[in-house]
Write a protein that holds these residues in place. Structure first.
Motif, PDB file in Angstrom:
ATOM      1  N   ARG A 134      34.496  51.684  49.861  1.00  0.00           N
ATOM      2  CA  ARG A 134      34.420  51.718  49.366  1.00  0.00           C
ATOM      3  C   ARG A 134      35.725  51.467  48.121  1.00  0.00           C
ATOM      4  NH1 ARG A 134      32.883  57.213  49.384  1.00  0.00           N
ATOM      5  NH2 ARG A 134      30.816  56.861  50.393  1.00  0.00           N
ATOM      6  N   GLN A 135      36.238  51.932  48.294  1.00  0.00           N
ATOM      7  CA  GLN A 135      37.963  51.753  47.857  1.00  0.00           C
ATOM      8  C   GLN A 135      38.535  50.865  47.568  1.00  0.00           C
ATOM      9  OE1 GLN A 135      40.424  54.338  50.177  1.00  0.00           O
ATOM     10  NE2 GLN A 135      40.733  55.683  49.022  1.00  0.00           N
ATOM     11  N   ARG A 136      37.436  49.494  48.550  1.00  0.00           N
ATOM     12  CA  ARG A 136      38.232  48.413  48.353  1.00  0.00           C
ATOM     13  C   ARG A 136      37.139  47.215  47.347  1.00  0.00           C
ATOM     14  NH1 ARG A 136      41.210  45.552  52.069  1.00  0.00           N
ATOM     15  NH2 ARG A 136      42.426  46.359  53.561  1.00  0.00           N
ATOM     16  N   LEU A 137      36.299  47.849  48.222  1.00  0.00           N
ATOM     17  CA  LEU A 137      35.058  47.183  46.878  1.00  0.00           C
ATOM     18  C   LEU A 137      35.388  48.152  45.203  1.00  0.00           C
ATOM     19  CD1 LEU A 137      31.971  47.980  48.774  1.00  0.00           C
ATOM     20  CD2 LEU A 137      32.999  45.863  48.783  1.00  0.00           C
ATOM     21  N   LYS A 138      35.639  49.567  44.764  1.00  0.00           N
ATOM     22  CA  LYS A 138      35.979  49.368  43.787  1.00  0.00           C
ATOM     23  C   LYS A 138      36.763  49.124  43.354  1.00  0.00           C
ATOM     24  CE  LYS A 138      36.542  53.749  41.477  1.00  0.00           C
ATOM     25  NZ  LYS A 138      35.119  53.289  40.126  1.00  0.00           N
ATOM     26  N   GLN A 139      37.551  48.518  43.760  1.00  0.00           N
ATOM     27  CA  GLN A 139      39.400  47.550  43.555  1.00  0.00           C
ATOM     28  C   GLN A 139      38.796  46.395  42.827  1.00  0.00           C
ATOM     29  OE1 GLN A 139      41.780  46.644  46.730  1.00  0.00           O
ATOM     30  NE2 GLN A 139      44.066  46.911  45.075  1.00  0.00           N
ATOM     31  N   THR A 140      37.851  45.948  44.440  1.00  0.00           N
ATOM     32  CA  THR A 140      37.556  44.396  44.137  1.00  0.00           C
ATOM     33  C   THR A 140      36.773  44.265  42.034  1.00  0.00           C
ATOM     34  OG1 THR A 140      37.939  44.003  45.838  1.00  0.00           O
ATOM     35  CG2 THR A 140      36.862  42.181  44.752  1.00  0.00           C
ATOM     36  N   LEU A 141      35.895  44.868  41.931  1.00  0.00           N
ATOM     37  CA  LEU A 141      34.778  45.214  41.270  1.00  0.00           C
ATOM     38  C   LEU A 141      35.704  45.520  39.814  1.00  0.00           C
ATOM     39  CD1 LEU A 141      31.079  47.374  42.644  1.00  0.00           C
ATOM     40  CD2 LEU A 141      32.297  44.648  42.478  1.00  0.00           C
ATOM     41  N   THR A 142      36.470  46.274  40.247  1.00  0.00           N
ATOM     42  CA  THR A 142      36.656  47.143  38.521  1.00  0.00           C
ATOM     43  C   THR A 142      37.481  45.071  38.260  1.00  0.00           C
ATOM     44  OG1 THR A 142      37.439  48.959  39.358  1.00  0.00           O
ATOM     45  CG2 THR A 142      38.773  48.269  38.104  1.00  0.00           C
ATOM     46  N   THR A 143      38.282  44.848  39.369  1.00  0.00           N
ATOM     47  CA  THR A 143      39.097  43.239  38.760  1.00  0.00           C
ATOM     48  C   THR A 143      38.744  42.924  37.630  1.00  0.00           C
ATOM     49  OG1 THR A 143      41.106  44.031  40.143  1.00  0.00           O
ATOM     50  CG2 THR A 143      41.087  41.247  39.090  1.00  0.00           C
ATOM     51  N   ILE A 144      37.779  42.337  38.737  1.00  0.00           N
ATOM     52  CA  ILE A 144      36.169  40.719  38.589  1.00  0.00           C
ATOM     53  C   ILE A 144      35.764  41.546  37.186  1.00  0.00           C
ATOM     54  CG2 ILE A 144      34.194  40.478  38.844  1.00  0.00           C
ATOM     55  CD1 ILE A 144      34.120  40.982  41.772  1.00  0.00           C
ATOM     56  N   ALA A 145      35.856  43.289  36.766  1.00  0.00           N
ATOM     57  CA  ALA A 145      35.318  43.245  35.513  1.00  0.00           C
ATOM     58  C   ALA A 145      36.677  42.621  33.866  1.00  0.00           C
ATOM     59  CB  ALA A 145      34.961  44.754  35.229  1.00  0.00           C
ATOM     60  N   THR A 146      37.560  42.964  34.406  1.00  0.00           N
ATOM     61  CA  THR A 146      38.736  41.848  33.412  1.00  0.00           C
ATOM     62  C   THR A 146      38.399  40.771  33.377  1.00  0.00           C
ATOM     63  OG1 THR A 146      40.390  41.819  35.270  1.00  0.00           O
ATOM     64  CG2 THR A 146      40.046  44.321  34.115  1.00  0.00           C
ATOM     65  N   MET A 147      38.485  40.293  34.265  1.00  0.00           N
ATOM     66  CA  MET A 147      38.489  37.956  34.680  1.00  0.00           C
ATOM     67  C   MET A 147      37.624  37.606  33.707  1.00  0.00           C
ATOM     68  SD  MET A 147      38.182  38.261  39.059  1.00  0.00           S
ATOM     69  CE  MET A 147      37.530  36.814  38.705  1.00  0.00           C
ATOM     70  N   GLU A 148      38.088  36.615  32.859  1.00  0.00           N
ATOM     71  CA  GLU A 148      37.893  35.993  32.015  1.00  0.00           C
ATOM     72  C   GLU A 148      36.234  35.027  32.705  1.00  0.00           C
ATOM     73  OE1 GLU A 148      38.024  31.823  29.116  1.00  0.00           O
ATOM     74  OE2 GLU A 148      39.795  32.895  30.608  1.00  0.00           O
ATOM     75  N   ARG A 149      35.404  35.624  31.804  1.00  0.00           N
ATOM     76  CA  ARG A 149      33.790  33.899  32.066  1.00  0.00           C
ATOM     77  C   ARG A 149      33.764  33.807  31.183  1.00  0.00           C
ATOM     78  NH1 ARG A 149      29.018  38.671  33.770  1.00  0.00           N
ATOM     79  NH2 ARG A 149      30.272  39.803  34.758  1.00  0.00           N
ATOM     80  N   HIS A 150      32.272  33.254  31.309  1.00  0.00           N
ATOM     81  CA  HIS A 150      32.053  32.256  29.798  1.00  0.00           C
ATOM     82  C   HIS A 150      30.544  33.304  29.743  1.00  0.00           C
ATOM     83  CE1 HIS A 150      28.888  28.940  28.604  1.00  0.00           C
ATOM     84  NE2 HIS A 150      29.405  28.954  27.798  1.00  0.00           N
ATOM     85  N   GLU A 151      30.781  33.305  28.628  1.00  0.00           N
ATOM     86  CA  GLU A 151      30.256  34.646  28.237  1.00  0.00           C
ATOM     87  C   GLU A 151      28.637  33.996  27.323  1.00  0.00           C
ATOM     88  OE1 GLU A 151      31.014  37.622  28.184  1.00  0.00           O
ATOM     89  OE2 GLU A 151      33.217  37.699  28.394  1.00  0.00           O
ATOM     90  N   PRO A 152      28.307  33.420  27.273  1.00  0.00           N
ATOM     91  CA  PRO A 152      27.248  32.911  26.660  1.00  0.00           C
ATOM     92  C   PRO A 152      25.639  32.743  28.087  1.00  0.00           C
ATOM     93  CG  PRO A 152      28.463  31.231  25.648  1.00  0.00           C
ATOM     94  CD  PRO A 152      28.717  32.358  25.954  1.00  0.00           C
ATOM     95  N   SER A 153      26.681  32.665  29.297  1.00  0.00           N
ATOM     96  CA  SER A 153      25.847  32.306  30.481  1.00  0.00           C
ATOM     97  C   SER A 153      26.666  33.287  31.212  1.00  0.00           C
ATOM     98  CB  SER A 153      26.166  30.852  31.892  1.00  0.00           C
ATOM     99  OG  SER A 153      27.246  31.511  31.635  1.00  0.00           O
ATOM    100  N   GLY A 154      27.167  34.419  31.178  1.00  0.00           N
ATOM    101  CA  GLY A 154      27.688  35.177  32.000  1.00  0.00           C
ATOM    102  C   GLY A 154      27.768  35.014  33.000  1.00  0.00           C
ATOM    103  N   MET A 155      28.673  33.249  33.820  1.00  0.00           N
ATOM    104  CA  MET A 155      28.681  33.076  34.808  1.00  0.00           C
ATOM    105  C   MET A 155      30.839  32.629  34.782  1.00  0.00           C
ATOM    106  SD  MET A 155      27.055  32.065  36.805  1.00  0.00           S
ATOM    107  CE  MET A 155      24.453  32.352  36.151  1.00  0.00           C
ATOM    108  N   PHE A 156      31.195  33.400  36.164  1.00  0.00           N
ATOM    109  CA  PHE A 156      32.780  32.971  36.298  1.00  0.00           C
ATOM    110  C   PHE A 156      32.866  31.600  37.229  1.00  0.00           C
ATOM    111  CE2 PHE A 156      31.275  37.176  36.479  1.00  0.00           C
ATOM    112  CZ  PHE A 156      32.189  38.163  36.545  1.00  0.00           C
ATOM    113  N   TYR A 157      34.786  31.526  36.130  1.00  0.00           N
ATOM    114  CA  TYR A 157      34.904  29.729  36.283  1.00  0.00           C
ATOM    115  C   TYR A 157      35.001  29.786  37.821  1.00  0.00           C
ATOM    116  CZ  TYR A 157      35.539  29.352  31.347  1.00  0.00           C
ATOM    117  OH  TYR A 157      34.704  29.613  29.695  1.00  0.00           O
TER     118      TYR A 157
END
Length: 517
Positions: free
Chosen positions: A110-133
């Motif tokens: 749970r700690q590992r998954l939460k850490q990764t998900l928290t970082t992903i939420a800060t990563m730049e994505r293509h906002e109109p599509s919601g997709m990641f680079y």
């Protein structure tokens, strides 16, 4: 959890390996049902423990993002310096598998998954599509515009990479209920309609998925368009064949109501059997059937007494990686339930009989002599240049009956390159053969280190690619999660809601695959 019928798939594979016709999938399973001994299970678990060690070494301690690859030394200083949505997804589903297998505890998972998900939420994505680079720095989460070697990156959004990433988020949301809201917050904005070209066929039938798009113009030729009203630059290519890894993105888009279900039947099982397609390495055989109002040529390639729906390269990755998430053999017993065991049989017979390598299992992986390359059983691939099974890139060409003669129907194969993750993918369909093959790779070739199996090995010279890739290690742990972990990825991805959409869609089809009588 609901248990998936891997046992029936394995029984079907056993029947096919003896030349009988396939059985339909059904019933529940656990690893004993696959005929695995206590010794087999111990080795598989040990291999999983060591594979997990490679992920621990690859993963940045602050961001929780895995590197793309790491050297066999597992020294953090040898991390690649970049990662991708696919790599991150592989780490997420591997963490779920590691917990299910008892390699790590629930709290650590749970700690590992939460850490990764928290970082992903800060990563730049293509906002109109919601997709990641496609490329990020695993140490910071920043979008990359240059690789560590100085090579320029033109930030790209890939339908396939986002497909694997979305699959991982779906797994986490189900497997770790305490993180469901966090995982779904990342998943919900991802709209796979951004990659879907509804006008590919001028409206005569559903369209195809594009390879992806750039948000800014790259140096190569593109198809300019829009996504959610924003200008983008689409790839010129569409994914036009069924048996390839892009079907994971199709499955997710269909399951989430973003792409019409009939799109599944717009892709080709093989291209038509006419001289217009004589660049293929053999002429397909098959009949035309109609599904969802769409005529589908149920073509197949012929190889060693089998008719198999080919992948592009004849590799295990294209054939079986989507099967880690969608239980295709169960949900589609007359199509994937026939084809998957036959494809595995083709790999086994090619490696052990036709080429005489003594080993089998061919898939894109690290090149033992360089960086990265593609490997496969060329005879069951549509690529005319071939995904070769050896380092010398021996190409097979059986000719196109009635259109052009063969150029190399019976080649001599040389230094075969096997990829251990291919054997793990094959476990549900040939468990005895897969375990035996892996044991030989470990004990005879010695292609094994502190992080598990090395990524690839050229067997005749015993030249080893001594590094670990997140994607390939993720296939290992994903397969083990299903086989030893009670179908954890199948159950976590294939929820009742997903099954309600996908199972009747893919279950109605009958491939032209089978054993030639």
């Amino acid at each position: 959890m609901r248990l998936r019928p891997l046992a029936a798939a394995a029984a079907a594979a056993a029947l096919l390996l003896t030349g009988a016709t396939t059985a339909s999938a059904g019933g529940s399973h656990h690893d004993d049902d696959l005929g695995l001994t206590r010794h087999d299970r111990a080795d598989l678990h040990r291999w999983g423990v060591d594979t997990w060690a490679s992920f621990v070494a690859m993963t940045d301690e602050t961001t929780g993002l895995p590197a793309d690859n790491i050297d066999a030394s597992l020294d953090p200083a040898t991390r690649s310096g970049y990662t991708s949505p696919t790599n991150i997804g592989a780490y997420l589903w591997s963490t779920v598998s590691a917990e299910e297998l008892g390699i790590i505890g629930k709290r650590e998972a749970r700690q590992r998954l939460k850490q990764t998900l928290t970082t992903i939420a800060t990563m730049e994505r293509h906002e109109p599509s919601g997709m990641f680079y496609n490329w990020y720095d695993e140490a910071t989460g920043a979008k990359l515009v240059t690789f560590p070697n100085g090579e320029t990156i033109y930030p790209f959004l890939s339908s396939v990479d986002n497909g694997w990433f979305a699959a991982a988020l779906m797994v986490v949301a189900t497997a770790e209920p305490s993180l469901r809201r966090q995982a779904n917050a990342l998943l919900e904005p991802m709209d796979f309609a951004a990659f879907y070209d509804a006008n590919q066929f001028g409206g005569t039938k559903p369209g195809l998925m594009r390879g992806g798009f750039w948000a800014a113009p790259p140096p190569q030729e593109t198809d300019p368009g829009t996504v959610a009203g924003s200008p983008v630059f689409f790839t010129k290519n569409h994914y036009d064949i069924t048996n390839s890894e892009p079907r994971i993105a199709s499955y997710i888009g269909i399951a989430r109501g973003q792409i019409p279900p009939a799109h599944y039947f717009a892709t080709a099982r093989t291209f038509p059997a006419s001289c217009d397609w004589a660049w293929l390495e053999q002429r397909p055989v098959g009949v035309t059937r109609t599904y969802e109002g769409i005529e589908v040529f149920e073509g197949a390639f012929t190889y060693r007494g089998m008719r198999i729906v080919p992948t592009w390269g004849g590799d295990m990755f294209e054939e079986l990686m989507p099967d880690l998430f969608v239980p295709e053999a169960e949900w589609a017993p007359k199509s994937w339930g026939v084809n998957h065991p036959l494809a595995v049989r083709a790999h086994i017979e090619h490696g052990l009989i036709e080429a005489g390598y003594g080993y089998w299992g061919f898939s894109p992986a690290s090149d033992p002599f360089a960086n990265y390359d593609v490997y496969g059983v060329d005879a069951i691939g549509m690529n005319p240049e071939g995904y070769p099974s050896d380092a010398e890139k021996t190409n097979v060409d059986a000719g196109y009956e009635g259109c052009r003669p063969a150029t190399n129907p019976t080649p001599t194969f040389k230094d075969g390159v096997v990829t251990p993750h291919a054997s793990f993918l094959a476990l549900p369909y040939a468990p005895r053969e897969a375990v035996d093959n892996l044991r030989k790779i470990e004990t005879v070739l010695g292609a094994y280190g502190d992080g598990g199996f090395y990524d690839a090995v050229a067997v005749r010279t015993n030249t080893q690619a001594k590094r670990y890739l997140s994607l390939d290690q993720g296939m290992v742990l994903g397969a083990l999660g299903n086989v030893l972990g009670g179908g954890i990825l199948h159950d976590s991805f294939g929820t009742r809601q997903v099954e309600k959409v996908l199972r009747p869609l893919i279950g109605q089809e009958e491939f032209g695959a089978g054993v030639v009588k």
